[in-house]
Design a protein around this motif. Structure first.
Motif, PDB file in Angstrom:
ATOM      1  N   LYS A   1       0.815  -1.215   0.000  1.00 37.62           N
ATOM      2  CA  LYS A   1       0.000   0.000   0.000  1.00 37.62           C
ATOM      3  C   LYS A   1       0.846   1.263   0.000  1.00 37.62           C
ATOM      4  N   ASN A   2       2.131   1.127   0.359  1.00 48.40           N
ATOM      5  CA  ASN A   2       3.042   2.275   0.347  1.00 48.40           C
ATOM      6  C   ASN A   2       3.847   2.349  -0.943  1.00 48.40           C
ATOM      7  N   LYS A   3       3.447   1.555  -1.926  1.00 44.08           N
ATOM      8  CA  LYS A   3       4.109   1.520  -3.229  1.00 44.08           C
ATOM      9  C   LYS A   3       5.559   1.044  -3.126  1.00 44.08           C
ATOM     10  N   LYS A   4       5.801   0.122  -2.196  1.00 47.91           N
ATOM     11  CA  LYS A   4       7.121  -0.481  -2.060  1.00 47.91           C
ATOM     12  C   LYS A   4       7.037  -1.959  -2.421  1.00 47.91           C
ATOM     13  N   TRP A   5       8.097  -2.454  -3.062  1.00 43.04           N
ATOM     14  CA  TRP A   5       8.107  -3.855  -3.471  1.00 43.04           C
ATOM     15  C   TRP A   5       8.369  -4.756  -2.263  1.00 43.04           C
ATOM     16  N   VAL A   6       7.496  -5.738  -2.073  1.00 45.68           N
ATOM     17  CA  VAL A   6       7.630  -6.673  -0.959  1.00 45.68           C
ATOM     18  C   VAL A   6       7.431  -8.092  -1.483  1.00 45.68           C
ATOM     19  N   ILE A   7       7.925  -9.052  -0.721  1.00 43.90           N
ATOM     20  CA  ILE A   7       7.784 -10.464  -1.085  1.00 43.90           C
ATOM     21  C   ILE A   7       6.629 -11.066  -0.299  1.00 43.90           C
ATOM     22  N   LYS A   8       5.690 -11.653  -1.014  1.00 33.56           N
ATOM     23  CA  LYS A   8       4.548 -12.311  -0.390  1.00 33.56           C
ATOM     24  C   LYS A   8       4.381 -13.708  -0.969  1.00 33.56           C
ATOM     25  N   THR A   9       3.345 -14.388  -0.542  1.00 31.85           N
ATOM     26  CA  THR A   9       3.065 -15.704  -1.099  1.00 31.85           C
ATOM     27  C   THR A   9       2.548 -15.552  -2.533  1.00 31.85           C
ATOM     28  N   THR A  10       2.445 -16.651  -3.243  1.00 31.39           N
ATOM     29  CA  THR A  10       1.987 -16.614  -4.624  1.00 31.39           C
ATOM     30  C   THR A  10       0.533 -16.164  -4.709  1.00 31.39           C
ATOM     31  N   LYS A  11       0.116 -15.787  -5.929  1.00 31.20           N
ATOM     32  CA  LYS A  11      -1.211 -15.226  -6.163  1.00 31.20           C
ATOM     33  C   LYS A  11      -2.317 -16.161  -5.694  1.00 31.20           C
ATOM     34  N   THR A  12      -2.150 -17.468  -5.929  1.00 37.57           N
ATOM     35  CA  THR A  12      -3.134 -18.462  -5.502  1.00 37.57           C
ATOM     36  C   THR A  12      -2.421 -19.599  -4.785  1.00 37.57           C
ATOM     37  N   VAL A  13      -3.189 -20.445  -4.106  1.00 38.01           N
ATOM     38  CA  VAL A  13      -2.616 -21.627  -3.449  1.00 38.01           C
ATOM     39  C   VAL A  13      -1.979 -22.530  -4.489  1.00 38.01           C
ATOM     40  N   ALA A  14      -2.621 -22.627  -5.655  1.00 39.97           N
ATOM     41  CA  ALA A  14      -2.101 -23.461  -6.739  1.00 39.97           C
ATOM     42  C   ALA A  14      -0.765 -22.938  -7.259  1.00 39.97           C
ATOM     43  N   GLY A  15      -0.484 -21.657  -6.989  1.00 36.27           N
ATOM     44  CA  GLY A  15       0.766 -21.061  -7.455  1.00 36.27           C
ATOM     45  C   GLY A  15       1.989 -21.609  -6.746  1.00 36.27           C
ATOM     46  N   ASP A  16       1.803 -22.182  -5.564  1.00 36.16           N
ATOM     47  CA  ASP A  16       2.910 -22.798  -4.835  1.00 36.16           C
ATOM     48  C   ASP A  16       3.160 -24.163  -5.460  1.00 36.16           C
ATOM     49  N   ARG A  17       4.248 -24.283  -6.218  1.00 33.75           N
ATOM     50  CA  ARG A  17       4.452 -25.494  -7.011  1.00 33.75           C
ATOM     51  C   ARG A  17       5.939 -25.794  -7.215  1.00 33.75           C
ATOM     52  N   TYR A  18       6.222 -27.033  -7.606  1.00 33.34           N
ATOM     53  CA  TYR A  18       7.571 -27.477  -7.916  1.00 33.34           C
ATOM     54  C   TYR A  18       7.648 -27.798  -9.408  1.00 33.34           C
ATOM     55  N   ILE A  19       8.706 -27.314 -10.071  1.00 34.21           N
ATOM     56  CA  ILE A  19       8.825 -27.482 -11.511  1.00 34.21           C
ATOM     57  C   ILE A  19      10.232 -27.948 -11.862  1.00 34.21           C
ATOM     58  N   GLU A  20      10.311 -29.015 -12.633  1.00 31.16           N
ATOM     59  CA  GLU A  20      11.607 -29.512 -13.100  1.00 31.16           C
ATOM     60  C   GLU A  20      12.018 -28.725 -14.341  1.00 31.16           C
ATOM     61  N   LEU A  21      13.272 -28.296 -14.371  1.00 29.87           N
ATOM     62  CA  LEU A  21      13.779 -27.476 -15.467  1.00 29.87           C
ATOM     63  C   LEU A  21      14.941 -28.171 -16.178  1.00 29.87           C
ATOM     64  N   PRO A  22      15.178 -27.822 -17.448  1.00 29.74           N
ATOM     65  CA  PRO A  22      16.341 -28.370 -18.157  1.00 29.74           C
ATOM     66  C   PRO A  22      17.631 -27.841 -17.544  1.00 29.74           C
ATOM     67  N   GLU A  23      18.698 -28.587 -17.729  1.00 26.13           N
ATOM     68  CA  GLU A  23      19.958 -28.265 -17.078  1.00 26.13           C
ATOM     69  C   GLU A  23      20.495 -26.885 -17.457  1.00 26.13           C
TER      70      GLU A  23
END
Length: 236
Positions: free
Chosen positions: A114-136
């Motif tokens: 609300k103060n226009k400062k960047w902060v770290i929060k949880t993901t937009k939805t519960v489904a957003g919390d996820r694990y993803i395998e990536l190429p090397e």
């Protein structure tokens, strides 16, 4: 009743269907509160389907070629958007220690408070919390960083992206369109909706189907062409 419908119709002339629906909801709630026995029945405009503008493979290759030479942060951001697919806020919040082996844990988002400062929060939805395998090769890019994998605020990601998109003369699409492209690509190669939703952190398939409707449109065009060709062989 007629007067109320007239007010809604007048409001709808210069407001979107969504705004009109919200306006009608306010009226309905007011009547429910003060005249609970009055059956209010009004019509609202039909929702307009939005056309999702997606980049082509050549568009993405052009962007990656440019950024790989001049802005490695953006190069990694684009790869995360199309491989995962991640939102801008998730990319900006991703830390190197969120990577274990070849799997990243997406669990945070960088947003303005609300103060226009960047902060770290949880993901937009519960489904957003996820694990993803990536190429090397993407994992190697992440391991070379320190702290945040892409130390760029979400708004700056968009600004850098649009500036180069326009410089390269590409069609108008946003950074978020890369996430849509990823979902559409997965759908086109036969990946099940459930997995696409899980990988992208979508909580329902409604948004997902909006995203890759254009792919369905292409399939419809191909099917129509096949039908017309076969019938034409018989009747012409």
């Amino acid at each position: 009743m007629t007067d109320i419908q007239y007010v809604i119709n007048e409001y709808a002339k210069n407001h979107s269907p969504k705004s009109t629906k919200n306006f009608t909801g306010l009226i309905t709630a007011t009547f429910k509160e003060f005249r609970p026995n009055y059956a209010l029945r009004v019509a609202v405009p039909q929702k307009v389907k939005k056309k999702v503008e997606l980049p082509s493979e050549d568009d993405i290759k052009a962007l990656l070629d440019y950024f790989h030479e001049k802005d490695i942060d953006m190069s990694l951001a684009i790869l995360l958007a199309i491989y995962c697919p991640m939102r801008r806020s998730e990319i900006s919040a991703l830390r190197v220690d969120d990577l274990t082996g070849n799997v990243i844990h997406v669990h945070s988002a960088m947003v303005l408070d609300k103060n226009k400062k960047w902060v770290i929060k949880t993901t937009k939805t519960v489904a957003g919390d996820r694990y993803i395998e990536l190429p090397e090769f993407i994992c190697e890019m992440i391991r070379e960083r320190d702290g945040f994998a892409v130390p760029v605020h979400p708004d700056n990601i968009s600004c850098r992206f649009m500036r180069v998109r326009d410089r390269l003369g590409l069609k108008h699409f946003t950074f978020h369109s890369l996430r849509h492209y990823s979902a559409s690509f997965q759908h086109s190669i036969g990946i099940a909706d459930e997995y696409i939703m899980s990988r992208g952190g979508w909580s329902s398939d409604a948004t997902l189907k909006e995203v890759y409707r254009h792919a369905l449109d292409e399939e419809t065009k191909k099917a129509s062409g096949l039908i017309n060709d076969k019938l034409s062989q018989i009747y012409t």
